[in-house]
Design a protein around this motif. Structure first.
Motif, mmCIF file in Angstrom:
data_model
loop_
_atom_site.group_PDB
_atom_site.id
_atom_site.type_symbol
_atom_site.label_atom_id
_atom_site.label_comp_id
_atom_site.label_asym_id
_atom_site.label_seq_id
_atom_site.Cartn_x
_atom_site.Cartn_y
_atom_site.Cartn_z
ATOM 1 N N GLY A 327 22.795 -21.163 76.582
ATOM 2 C CA GLY A 327 21.485 -20.674 76.996
ATOM 3 C C GLY A 327 20.355 -21.652 76.729
ATOM 4 N N PRO A 328 20.220 -22.156 75.488
ATOM 5 C CA PRO A 328 19.129 -23.107 75.210
ATOM 6 C C PRO A 328 19.209 -24.385 76.049
ATOM 7 C CG PRO A 328 20.057 -22.233 73.179
ATOM 8 C CD PRO A 328 20.975 -21.803 74.284
ATOM 9 N N VAL A 329 20.417 -24.783 76.408
ATOM 10 C CA VAL A 329 20.580 -25.992 77.225
ATOM 11 C C VAL A 329 20.193 -25.715 78.679
ATOM 12 C CG1 VAL A 329 22.234 -27.710 78.053
ATOM 13 C CG2 VAL A 329 22.414 -26.815 75.711
ATOM 14 N N LEU A 330 20.539 -24.505 79.161
ATOM 15 C CA LEU A 330 20.327 -24.180 80.565
ATOM 16 C C LEU A 330 18.884 -23.812 80.883
ATOM 17 C CD1 LEU A 330 23.504 -21.974 81.096
ATOM 18 C CD2 LEU A 330 23.132 -24.271 82.006
ATOM 19 N N THR A 331 18.185 -23.217 79.914
ATOM 20 C CA THR A 331 16.834 -22.712 80.164
ATOM 21 C C THR A 331 15.907 -23.746 80.789
ATOM 22 O OG1 THR A 331 17.056 -21.087 78.393
ATOM 23 C CG2 THR A 331 14.819 -21.631 79.109
ATOM 24 N N PRO A 332 15.844 -24.987 80.280
ATOM 25 C CA PRO A 332 14.928 -25.965 80.889
ATOM 26 C C PRO A 332 15.361 -26.400 82.292
ATOM 27 C CG PRO A 332 15.567 -26.617 78.654
ATOM 28 C CD PRO A 332 16.504 -25.541 79.076
ATOM 29 N N LEU A 333 16.627 -26.168 82.650
ATOM 30 C CA LEU A 333 17.147 -26.651 83.929
ATOM 31 C C LEU A 333 16.938 -25.656 85.068
ATOM 32 C CD1 LEU A 333 20.552 -28.139 82.686
ATOM 33 C CD2 LEU A 333 18.368 -29.338 83.001
ATOM 34 N N ILE A 334 16.683 -24.387 84.730
ATOM 35 C CA ILE A 334 16.559 -23.345 85.742
ATOM 36 C C ILE A 334 15.082 -23.033 85.976
ATOM 37 C CG2 ILE A 334 17.057 -20.930 86.293
ATOM 38 C CD1 ILE A 334 19.618 -21.174 84.725
ATOM 39 N N PRO A 335 14.610 -23.091 87.232
ATOM 40 C CA PRO A 335 13.205 -22.760 87.511
ATOM 41 C C PRO A 335 12.888 -21.336 87.066
ATOM 42 C CG PRO A 335 14.266 -23.743 89.426
ATOM 43 C CD PRO A 335 15.352 -23.445 88.442
ATOM 44 N N ASN A 336 11.733 -21.141 86.464
ATOM 45 C CA ASN A 336 11.375 -19.790 86.025
ATOM 46 C C ASN A 336 10.412 -19.107 86.985
ATOM 47 O OD1 ASN A 336 9.030 -21.156 85.537
ATOM 48 N ND2 ASN A 336 9.073 -20.911 83.309
ATOM 49 N N ASN A 337 10.130 -19.740 88.115
ATOM 50 C CA ASN A 337 9.283 -19.144 89.135
ATOM 51 C C ASN A 337 10.122 -18.212 90.009
ATOM 52 O OD1 ASN A 337 7.930 -18.870 91.808
ATOM 53 N ND2 ASN A 337 6.361 -20.121 90.812
ATOM 54 N N MET A 338 9.873 -16.914 89.906
ATOM 55 C CA MET A 338 10.710 -15.944 90.602
ATOM 56 C C MET A 338 10.566 -16.050 92.122
ATOM 57 S SD MET A 338 10.752 -12.544 88.177
ATOM 58 C CE MET A 338 8.999 -12.200 88.267
ATOM 59 N N PHE A 339 9.381 -16.395 92.606
ATOM 60 C CA PHE A 339 9.193 -16.533 94.051
ATOM 61 C C PHE A 339 10.069 -17.655 94.609
ATOM 62 C CE2 PHE A 339 7.134 -18.650 97.655
ATOM 63 C CZ PHE A 339 7.052 -17.595 98.552
ATOM 64 N N ILE A 340 10.052 -18.801 93.915
ATOM 65 C CA ILE A 340 10.853 -19.948 94.370
ATOM 66 C C ILE A 340 12.339 -19.617 94.330
ATOM 67 C CG2 ILE A 340 11.542 -22.317 93.802
ATOM 68 C CD1 ILE A 340 8.691 -22.807 92.849
ATOM 69 N N LEU A 341 12.789 -18.983 93.245
ATOM 70 C CA LEU A 341 14.203 -18.622 93.140
ATOM 71 C C LEU A 341 14.599 -17.619 94.213
ATOM 72 C CD1 LEU A 341 14.751 -18.334 89.279
ATOM 73 C CD2 LEU A 341 15.910 -19.904 90.831
ATOM 74 N N GLY A 342 13.773 -16.588 94.408
ATOM 75 C CA GLY A 342 14.080 -15.579 95.410
ATOM 76 C C GLY A 342 14.157 -16.170 96.797
ATOM 77 N N LEU A 343 13.195 -17.039 97.139
ATOM 78 C CA LEU A 343 13.193 -17.685 98.452
ATOM 79 C C LEU A 343 14.421 -18.583 98.613
ATOM 80 C CD1 LEU A 343 11.742 -18.283 101.115
ATOM 81 C CD2 LEU A 343 10.488 -20.104 99.932
ATOM 82 N N ALA A 344 14.743 -19.342 97.551
ATOM 83 C CA ALA A 344 15.896 -20.246 97.617
ATOM 84 C C ALA A 344 17.190 -19.478 97.838
ATOM 85 C CB ALA A 344 15.980 -21.069 96.330
ATOM 86 N N PHE A 345 17.358 -18.353 97.155
ATOM 87 C CA PHE A 345 18.590 -17.579 97.294
ATOM 88 C C PHE A 345 18.675 -16.922 98.667
ATOM 89 C CE2 PHE A 345 19.393 -18.749 93.160
ATOM 90 C CZ PHE A 345 20.508 -18.142 92.613
ATOM 91 N N CYS A 346 17.540 -16.603 99.284
ATOM 92 C CA CYS A 346 17.568 -16.082 100.649
ATOM 93 C C CYS A 346 17.970 -17.183 101.630
ATOM 94 C CB CYS A 346 16.199 -15.516 101.029
ATOM 95 S SG CYS A 346 15.795 -13.949 100.237
ATOM 96 N N VAL A 347 17.392 -18.361 101.452
ATOM 97 C CA VAL A 347 17.733 -19.492 102.322
ATOM 98 C C VAL A 347 19.220 -19.824 102.214
ATOM 99 C CG1 VAL A 347 17.372 -21.963 102.708
ATOM 100 C CG2 VAL A 347 15.404 -20.468 102.262
ATOM 101 N N LEU A 348 19.751 -19.700 100.990
ATOM 102 C CA LEU A 348 21.154 -20.051 100.743
ATOM 103 C C LEU A 348 22.098 -18.847 100.837
ATOM 104 C CD1 LEU A 348 20.565 -22.367 97.647
ATOM 105 C CD2 LEU A 348 21.012 -23.086 100.006
ATOM 106 N N ALA A 349 21.606 -17.712 101.309
ATOM 107 C CA ALA A 349 22.402 -16.481 101.342
ATOM 108 C C ALA A 349 23.787 -16.635 101.963
ATOM 109 C CB ALA A 349 21.623 -15.369 102.055
ATOM 110 N N PRO A 350 23.976 -17.447 103.028
ATOM 111 C CA PRO A 350 25.326 -17.603 103.586
ATOM 112 C C PRO A 350 26.347 -18.174 102.615
ATOM 113 C CG PRO A 350 23.687 -18.294 105.195
ATOM 114 C CD PRO A 350 22.956 -18.073 103.913
ATOM 115 N N LEU A 351 25.890 -18.709 101.479
ATOM 116 C CA LEU A 351 26.850 -19.187 100.473
ATOM 117 C C LEU A 351 27.614 -18.029 99.833
ATOM 118 C CD1 LEU A 351 24.834 -22.015 98.663
ATOM 119 C CD2 LEU A 351 26.687 -22.255 100.329
ATOM 120 N N ALA A 352 27.213 -16.804 100.145
ATOM 121 C CA ALA A 352 27.980 -15.637 99.678
ATOM 122 C C ALA A 352 29.240 -15.428 100.519
ATOM 123 C CB ALA A 352 27.107 -14.381 99.735
#
Length: 441
Positions: A327-352
């Motif tokens: 967790g402490p290692v990953l925290t700085p690597l993951i964006p904490n902006n929920m809008f950016i993450l939500g938009l990115a996961f929608c754009v990448l949705a076909p990866l499901a």
């Protein structure tokens, strides 16, 4: 250094699992092997002073399975109610009458059949129920000349839309988050807070289905009738059930919203009322046979699913245990902006698709463990982040059981199904994620 080695091994095993899942490997076997591999990696670290030893049998296999009982009960009750809707004739009666109403206008008929499919599956669940409805609706759409490339996505996307308010699927998704400690104390659970979002998401997806039908209106009107399935194997008579029993599929959801009931009593009461209203409680002996028949079929339909979910719980507990040290290692690597993450996961949705890295019932199970390991996100945000793209698989992926059956039954090419179905749901992910931001977190 040992932490780095562990990280590399975890990534390699994750990639192997993702490839296995995307190639159609058995998920029960895949999750079990992944559990063992990650445990071995963790205890490799323990031997070098990284992490703490724990009771594997009790903490990974015993307690997670025992605490999963309530979820299994909800799945069983939901599957049983769905089978009761089918076996009492309500589901097929709705399907036949709806098709008859719109048979002079194939476009209207297709929209009506999509709406009916969605209505039925707000409570029904499983490939058995999908087959029971599909053998009625697909031949009707064939006779109306609705092209297969339209008929199959309409059917599967309509089932997917209903899944937003289907308690059976919800509790499966919610199980991924039941041990997550949200920083604001929020907990993922069935109730009015979720259902207001679920109903809105259903409406968005059904709007997408209707637009898809209207875009293909000319092809539907000019379509050539064709035969689907074996005429001798499909039902021919409209079941004689009271028209007012057509509301039964939405009774469990209504009870949850209006009376704020738990899903189990809502499903049980709806099941009993369905038996009573369709005349299956006139004699004690006949009622008993109906209970045994529907319960046996329903549980048989979901048996493999329950075993897979139990093994998945083992992997989830292992993933949470293993990833907490990262967790402490990953925290700085993951964006904490929920809008950016939500938009990115929608754009990448076909990866499901094909159980890929954004599908919870695939490689996404490890992805969500990584996000939960950071401990910095709202529980409902993480729910939406993976569930919204995961519904791509439910609605439009060939690896979903009822989608596989639909493609095989109609003889549609899988690539044609994906080409027509995926864009519809992909377009829906953006407004649905937006609704999640407004209504869930």
């Amino acid at each position: 250094m040992i932490t780095g080695i562990m990280g590399i091994l975890l990534i390699l095993s994750f990639v192997c699992f993702a490839v296995y899942a995307m190639k159609g490997g058995n998920l029960t076997i895949g999750f079990f092997v992944q559990t063992i591999v990650w445990l071995l990696i963790y205890f490799l670290g323990v031997a070098f002073g990284v992490g703490e030893p724990f009771d594997v049998v009790e903490d990974i296999f015993a307690q997670p399975a025992l605490t999963y009982g309530p979820t299994i009960i909800q799945i069983v009750c939901g599957a049983w109610f769905g089978r009761v809707l089918v076996d009492t004739g309500i589901a097929s009666s709705i399907s036949y009458r709806t098709a008859k109403v719109g048979e002079k206008n194939p476009v209207l008929a297709t929209i009506c059949m999509a709406a009916v499919t969605c209505l039925i599956f707000t409570s029904a669940y499983g490939v058995g129920s999908a087959i029971a409805i599909g053998v009625i609706l697909f031949p009707i759409m064939g006779r109306l000349g609705v092209p297969k490339r339209v008929a199959v996505p309409v059917f599967t996307l309509s089932i997917g839309a209903a899944m937003w308010v289907n308690s059976v699927l919800f509790v499966q998704f919610a199980a991924f988050y039941q041990d997550y400690k949200s920083p604001d104390g929020s907990v993922v659970g069935w109730g009015t807070h979720y259902l207001r979002f679920g109903i809105a998401a259903l409406a968005v997806q059904m709007l997408g289905v209707i637009i898809f039908i209207l875009i293909n209106a000319k092809a539907i009107k000019n379509g050539t009738p064709y035969e689907v399935g074996d005429p001798d194997e499909r039902p021919t008579d409209i079941p004689d059930v009271p028209v007012w029993t057509y509301i039964m599929p939405i009774v469990p959801v209504a009870l949850c919203i209006i009376l704020q009931w738990n899903a189990v009593p809502a499903l049980m009461l709806a099941t009993i009322l369905t038996f009573a209203f369709t005349g299956h409680m006139k004699t004690l002996k006949g009622f008993g046979r109906m209970i045994e028949s529907t319960a046996k079929t329903a549980i048989g339909d979901i048996g493999p699913l329950i075993i897979m979910l139990l093994v998945l719980r083992f992997f989830q507990e292992t993933a949470v245990t293993v990833m907490k040290d990262f967790g402490p290692v990953l925290t700085p690597l993951i964006p904490n902006n929920m809008f950016i993450l939500g938009l990115a996961f929608c754009v990448l949705a076909p990866l499901a698709l094909f159980r890929g890295p954004l599908e919870l019932y695939g490689a996404g199970s490890a992805v969500i463990s990584i996000f939960m390991a950071t401990g910095m996100f709202n529980a409902w945000f993480l729910f939406a982040l993976l569930v919204v793209p995961s519904m791509t698989c439910i609605s439009a992926c060939i690896t979903q059981s009822w989608n596989t059956w639909s493609v095989g039954y109609t003889g549609l090419e899988p690539k044609t199904f994906l080409k027509n179905g995926v864009p519809v749901y992909w377009a829906c992910t953006f407004p649905i994620m937006g609704l999640a931001g407004l209504l869930l977190f």
